[in-house]
Scaffold this active site. Structure first.
Site, PDB file in Angstrom:
ATOM      1  N   SER A  36       0.933  -1.286  -0.081  1.00  0.00           N
ATOM      2  CA  SER A  36       0.070   0.014   0.033  1.00  0.00           C
ATOM      3  C   SER A  36       0.837   1.241   0.041  1.00  0.00           C
ATOM      4  O   SER A  36       0.408   2.461  -0.135  1.00  0.00           O
ATOM      5  CB  SER A  36      -0.842   0.052   1.225  1.00  0.00           C
ATOM      6  OG  SER A  36      -0.246   0.121   2.460  1.00  0.00           O
ATOM      7  N   ASP A 326      -3.638   8.201   7.691  1.00  0.00           N
ATOM      8  CA  ASP A 326      -4.376   7.406   8.435  1.00  0.00           C
ATOM      9  C   ASP A 326      -3.579   6.869   9.407  1.00  0.00           C
ATOM     10  O   ASP A 326      -2.462   7.437   9.575  1.00  0.00           O
ATOM     11  CB  ASP A 326      -5.416   6.430   7.628  1.00  0.00           C
ATOM     12  CG  ASP A 326      -4.428   5.398   6.781  1.00  0.00           C
ATOM     13  OD1 ASP A 326      -3.168   5.362   7.169  1.00  0.00           O
ATOM     14  OD2 ASP A 326      -5.138   4.951   5.709  1.00  0.00           O
ATOM     15  N   HIS A 329      -0.607   5.067   7.028  1.00  0.00           N
ATOM     16  CA  HIS A 329      -0.039   5.571   5.945  1.00  0.00           C
ATOM     17  C   HIS A 329       0.413   6.895   5.888  1.00  0.00           C
ATOM     18  O   HIS A 329      -0.367   7.785   6.664  1.00  0.00           O
ATOM     19  CB  HIS A 329      -1.173   5.422   4.764  1.00  0.00           C
ATOM     20  CG  HIS A 329      -1.414   3.851   4.391  1.00  0.00           C
ATOM     21  ND1 HIS A 329      -2.539   3.357   5.067  1.00  0.00           N
ATOM     22  CD2 HIS A 329      -0.645   2.733   4.023  1.00  0.00           C
ATOM     23  CE1 HIS A 329      -2.532   2.117   4.756  1.00  0.00           C
ATOM     24  NE2 HIS A 329      -1.539   1.967   3.870  1.00  0.00           N
TER      25      HIS A 329
END
Length: 351
Positions: A36, A326, A329
């Site tokens: 991610s 978040d 991340h």
């Protein structure tokens, strides 16, 4: 810090101007593998809960819409592509709104939630690393059809390959479930992952890759989610996890030196930004941030993915004030700072 950043920016702009004046860039494309940290939206097109194709993700992206990037805006491959004089975003391979004419300049095979270990990708049913490679092989054939073998091989050999992966192997697999802990000590698991990384990189070399940026894991004990759960130490960084990150990154560095020594023409760069990220987290105001403990989304303590409710009244108004977007991340601003650092230092040899 500002004076240093300005000097580096001038140097970078002069380097890029030189490329444009010469009429040919050393790096014709950016090709991305990983998780991610670098996924630009492949998970949108597979059946998984590990997605971010909804608001408030992407609110600071071009047009203000979610793309599947786990960020309020762009992520490192986008900034690196732009810095190399290519396009300002690197599209996801599985996104049907793009085709091989776009992918000739940059393509992302990364999948949020994946790792070196196949067992890691199974946790959220995402694309395993071996499948990312299969997509890359498919891409090569499409590129040959589109541009002819000679031009395609030139792009394959001169492209810069960005690899960022490994955090999920520890946080979403080893430390979260008992199976690997029963099979390996943490040092043995690190070595197991290093073996998988070596096999992957040798495979890329056999497929024609020659310029690779290999990024290790961040200070994962300082991610907001880990700090939220660290009740016994007043929500401080989980130093056990940071120690693992340092140890694993050191082994990756040894692997980079080994491969550069053994594989003719292979240029693998140990793009380790661990120390910079620690500096950003511990001295946020030096980089223009106000908060390094919590993310912008929701309460910033545990939300990521679908837990980042678009209607949450707690989501911050200005993500540029936050190191993290978040609970896992980085914000777009953090990604830009780290990307600029990597381009100016570890990746400068490819400019």
């Amino acid at each position: 810090m500002g004076k240093l950043h300005n000097t580096s920016l001038v140097w970078l702009l002069l380097s890029l101007l030189s490329q444009f004046c010469s009429g040919k860039q050393k790096v014709p494309a950016i090709i991305v593998f990983g998780d991610s940290s670098v996924d630009s939206g492949n998970n949108n097109f597979i059946p998984t809960v590990a997605r971010s194709n909804f608001e408030p993700y992407g609110r600071d992206f071009f047009g203000g819409f979610p793309t599947g990037r786990f960020s309020n805006g762009r992520i490192p491959p986008d900034f690196i592509s732009e810095a190399f004089g290519l396009r300002p975003t690197v599209p996801a391979y599985l996104d049907p709104s793009y085709n091989i004419s776009h992918f000739a300049y940059g393509v992302c095979f990364a999948s949020a939630g994946t790792g070196y270990d196949n067992a890691t990708s199974s946790v959220a049913d995402v694309i395993p690393l071996w499948k990312e490679v299969e997509y890359y092989k498919e891409y090569q054939q499409k590129l040959i059809t589109h541009l002819g073998k000679a031009k395609a091989n030139e792009i394959i050999g001169e492209a810069l390959y960005l690899v960022s992966i490994g955090t999920n192997d520890f946080l979403e697999n080893y430390f979260a479930f008992p199976q690997r802990q029963c099979e390996f000590t943490i040092q043995e698991y690190e070595d197991f992952l290093i073996g998988l990384a070596e096999r992957f990189l040798r495979g890329l070399y056999a497929l024609g890759a020659r310029k690779v940026s290999l990024t290790g894991v961040p200070p994962m004990g300082c991610l907001p989610l880990e700090r939220t759960m660290n009740l016994l130490e007043d929500h401080g960084c989980v130093e056990k996890y940071n120690d693992v990150a340092l140890e694993f990154n050191g082994k990756l560095g040894d692997l980079v030196r080994k491969l550069n020594r053994e594989l003719d023409g292979f240029q693998v760069v140990d793009a380790n930004a661990y120390d910079l990220v620690v500096q950003i987290i511990t001295q946020p105001s030096s980089f223009g941030f106000e908060d390094a403990r919590e993310g912008c989304c929701g309460t910033g303590r545990f939300e990521m993915g679908f837990l980042c409710d678009p209607n949450s009244p707690f989501t911050c108004n200005d993500a540029n004030k936050y190191v993290f977007w978040d609970a896992i991340h980085p914000s777009e601003k953090t990604s830009q700072i780290v990307s600029n650092y990597l381009v100016q230092t570890h990746l400068a040899k490819f400019l």
